[in-house]
Design an enzyme around this catalytic site. Structure first.
Site, mmCIF file in Angstrom:
data_model
loop_
_atom_site.group_PDB
_atom_site.id
_atom_site.type_symbol
_atom_site.label_atom_id
_atom_site.label_comp_id
_atom_site.label_asym_id
_atom_site.label_seq_id
_atom_site.Cartn_x
_atom_site.Cartn_y
_atom_site.Cartn_z
ATOM 1 N N CYS A 4 17.043 6.937 14.740
ATOM 2 C CA CYS A 4 17.907 7.011 13.761
ATOM 3 C C CYS A 4 19.476 7.998 14.236
ATOM 4 O O CYS A 4 20.598 7.720 13.523
ATOM 5 C CB CYS A 4 17.521 7.351 12.579
ATOM 6 S SG CYS A 4 16.477 8.903 12.590
ATOM 7 N N GLU A 51 14.633 10.826 5.087
ATOM 8 C CA GLU A 51 15.409 10.578 6.127
ATOM 9 C C GLU A 51 15.525 9.220 6.239
ATOM 10 O O GLU A 51 14.736 8.708 6.932
ATOM 11 C CB GLU A 51 14.788 11.534 7.187
ATOM 12 C CG GLU A 51 15.512 11.952 8.284
ATOM 13 C CD GLU A 51 15.522 11.232 9.516
ATOM 14 O OE1 GLU A 51 16.241 10.372 9.845
ATOM 15 O OE2 GLU A 51 14.452 11.448 10.475
ATOM 16 N N VAL A 59 0.857 -1.221 -0.049
ATOM 17 C CA VAL A 59 -0.014 -0.031 0.015
ATOM 18 C C VAL A 59 0.936 1.281 0.113
ATOM 19 O O VAL A 59 0.722 2.257 -0.728
ATOM 20 C CB VAL A 59 -0.823 0.042 1.076
ATOM 21 C CG1 VAL A 59 -1.681 1.264 1.156
ATOM 22 C CG2 VAL A 59 -1.910 -1.128 0.966
ATOM 23 N N GLY A 60 1.949 1.284 0.875
ATOM 24 C CA GLY A 60 2.907 2.347 0.952
ATOM 25 C C GLY A 60 3.781 2.416 -0.549
ATOM 26 O O GLY A 60 3.906 3.524 -1.287
HETATM 27 P P1 ADP Z 1 11.707 -0.802 9.292
HETATM 28 O O1 ADP Z 1 12.456 0.415 9.939
HETATM 29 O O2 ADP Z 1 11.066 -1.755 10.155
HETATM 30 O O3 ADP Z 1 12.611 -1.286 8.302
HETATM 31 P P2 ADP Z 1 10.685 0.489 7.062
HETATM 32 O O4 ADP Z 1 11.733 1.366 6.834
HETATM 33 O O5 ADP Z 1 10.748 -0.439 5.986
HETATM 34 O O6 ADP Z 1 10.734 -0.066 8.477
HETATM 35 O O7 ADP Z 1 9.229 1.156 7.113
HETATM 36 C C1 ADP Z 1 8.860 2.560 7.201
HETATM 37 C C2 ADP Z 1 7.601 2.769 6.519
HETATM 38 O O8 ADP Z 1 7.939 2.318 5.057
HETATM 39 C C3 ADP Z 1 6.387 1.922 6.956
HETATM 40 O O9 ADP Z 1 5.337 2.987 6.766
HETATM 41 C C4 ADP Z 1 6.381 0.876 6.160
HETATM 42 O O10 ADP Z 1 4.932 0.357 5.791
HETATM 43 C C5 ADP Z 1 6.626 1.593 4.894
HETATM 44 N N1 ADP Z 1 7.108 0.723 3.572
HETATM 45 C C6 ADP Z 1 7.830 -0.370 3.616
HETATM 46 N N2 ADP Z 1 7.997 -1.064 2.515
HETATM 47 C C7 ADP Z 1 7.607 -0.030 1.534
HETATM 48 C C8 ADP Z 1 7.744 0.099 0.173
HETATM 49 N N3 ADP Z 1 8.281 -0.792 -0.706
HETATM 50 N N4 ADP Z 1 7.306 1.122 -0.281
HETATM 51 C C9 ADP Z 1 6.760 2.051 0.287
HETATM 52 N N5 ADP Z 1 6.490 2.137 1.690
HETATM 53 C C10 ADP Z 1 7.042 1.021 2.430
#
Ligand code: ADP
Length: 494
Positions: free
Chosen positions: A299, A265, A226-227
């Site tokens: 971070c 970021e 969805v992201g």
């Molecule tokens: P983590 O810190 O657990 O590794 P991420 O950086 O993957 O988390 O997740 C940060 C945000 O990015 C969350 O809202 C997640 O749902 C979203 N997200 C994860 N994968 C994708 C993607 N491929 N495209 C867009 N958004 C994503």
């Protein structure tokens, strides 16, 4: 921390998304669970939005940008964001309980999670109202003779905001309020572990402000796709993201075909250079506490400590003494500084990195595992690793746990080289009795920010962001506001 009476106890947030002005569930009624990391208990659910929901939200944001006066009515935006500020103040204790419930952040540490971001809303409302959107830069030579040049600052358009779970309410605000005040419309996609910090914001916008339908949308989902749909949608002009570098790369790639503007970021692996003349008893206890506050899930924390070889064991002893006594446990309990990690997966990742450090020759001074007295909840012991190889995985990868890696060095030049030996460049810290020496070192660090002698770089009026693979662009300050604006140069007769 505030001086108000804080409320405690688990609290479930709103299950619903906000799309085109309507608080709603996804069509199938599907829900996903939200777990309190301190008890491993399911506290409630959120609606499990789909790609189709995201497409509707983007359509609503596009329409609101193209067909309403939101993009060019500064006074109305000021009115709406002032309402939002007042509504958030009214809902503050509810938000605090939701943040502690879904993040597991100790209630005594929620000042930066809840109180400061609410004040940021007021800041951006006032900043955006006073901002000069039409700047006269004077007379310029051009290929066709002299012309007066004006810069008109236009909003970028539809902004997709994708946020992580570590400081969810703060980042939901940081990634949406400045863009809204700059005249953009927004679709927020919160992280699946912390959906309620987003759905509550949606509920407050819908129920307590005049922000028009489609201007602000929140889509929650348990699925990363969805992201991904938000970052690829051609109707989105810009993505603002905070999260891991790996996900940042995927988002940039998804936005490349439509050349989306991006503000990113990403990860960090910041170093704290402790000079041989530093007051160890002043800087090291603070460094150890910072590493454990928020369970290391930040971070910007300096997770590598560079100690001079001449005072190495002395420094280790001070760090160990502090880490041994970090109050850890139930986030609702008074005085607790370190809560659990967000999830079982995250805890296992932290433990795996600690093991990899030990395998590569690091010495465990404190911790290294899970606390016996806290069998429930995703807790990790405060962990101090000494003699860490600067090239090893544990010194190079972001851990996001209460783990300090200590690396010895001989000269200031060595320390600078070790600090810069990273794909990341988010922040850093220098401690020295000599401010000029510390400043000289700070200038050589390839990072977006540096704390010198405990004076934090972080504040709403100064740019914040990363170099190298820690990100693109800056939040905060005048520069941060302009990130959500395009500059249009207008030539006219002198
Ligand atoms: P983590 O810190 O657990 O590794 P991420 O950086 O993957 O988390 O997740 C940060 C945000 O990015 C969350 O809202 C997640 O749902 C979203 N997200 C994860 N994968 C994708 C993607 N491929 N495209 C867009 N958004 C994503």
């Amino acid at each position: 921390m505030t001086d108000v009476q804080v409320e405690t106890g688990l609290l479930a947030g709103d299950q619903r998304m906000l799309i085109d002005g309507e608080l709603q569930h996804t069509a199938s009624g599907a829900l996903f669970d939200v777990v309190h990391p301190g008890s491993e208990q399911v506290v409630g659910q959120a609606t499990d939005g789909t790609v189709a929901d995201m497409e509707r939200a983007v359509g609503a944001a596009r329409r609101a940008f193209d067909e309403t006066d939101w993009s060019h009515n500064v006074e109305f935006r000021y009115h709406c964001l002032t309402q939002l500020y007042e509504a958030l103040v009214r809902n503050k204790e509810r938000i605090r309980r939701i943040v502690v419930t879904e993040v597991g952040c100790p209630v005594s540490m929620t000042g930066s999670q809840v109180d400061s971001p609410i004040e940021e809303v007021k800041h951006w409302a006032e900043y955006g109202r006073a901002f000069n959107y039409l700047e006269d830069t004077g007379v310029h030579e051009t290929v066709m003779g002299q012309a007066r040049h004006l810069i008109h600052y236009d909003p970028v358009g539809v902004v997709g905001a994708i946020t992580p779970w570590n400081v969810p309410f703060y980042l939901n605000i940081a990634e949406t309020v400045a863009p809204l005040m700059a005249g953009n419309t927004v679709v927020l996609k919160p992280a699946q572990w912390t959906p309620w910090s987003g759905t509550e914001l949606g509920r407050i916008v819908a129920e307590e402000t005049d922000i028009p339908a489609g201007v602000f949308n929140v889509v929650v989902s348990n699925a990363n796709e969805v992201g991904a749909a938000l970052s690829a949608d051609p109707r989105v002009d810009m993505i603002t993201f905070t999260g891991s570098t790996a996900t940042g790369r995927a988002i940039l790639a998804a936005g490349a075909p439509t050349v989306k503007k991006a503000l990113m970021e990403l990860g960090g692996k910041s170093a704290h250079i402790v000079c041989d003349d530093a007051d160890f008893t002043a800087c090291l206890p603070m460094a150890a506490m910072m590493a454990c506050a928020m369970s290391g899930q930040s971070c910007i924390l300096p997770s590598r400590i560079l100690l001079p070889r001449s005072r190495y064991e002395e420094g280790l002893a001070i760090l160990a003494a502090t880490m041994e006594n970090i109050p850890m446990g139930d986030p609702w309990q008074e005085g607790i500084m370190q809560g659990p990690q967000i999830s079982e997966t995250q805890r296992n990742k932290v433990l795996g990195l600690i093991r990899s450090g030990i395998d590569s020759g690091a010495r465990v001074i404190i911790g290294g595992g899970t606390p016996e007295n806290l069998p429930t909840g995703y807790y990790v012991q405060p962990t101090l690793l000494a003699d860490v190889d600067p090239d090893s995985q544990v010194a190079q990868e972001e851990i996001f746990g209460p783990v300090l890696c200590v690396i010895p060095y001989d000269t200031d030049e060595d320390a600078i080289a070790i600090a810069n030996n990273s794909i990341y460049g988010l922040s850093g810290e220098v401690s020295s009795a000599d401010n000029d020496r510390a400043l000289r070192i700070a200038q050589r660090l390839r990072t977006g920010s540096v704390t010198v002698n405990s004076k934090s770089f972080f504040g709403i009026t100064s740019p914040f962001g990363g170099t190298k693979q820690s990100g693109l662009g800056r939040r905060n300050g005048d520069f941060g506001f302009k990130e959500y604006l395009e500059m249009k140069t207008i030539g006219q007769p002198v």
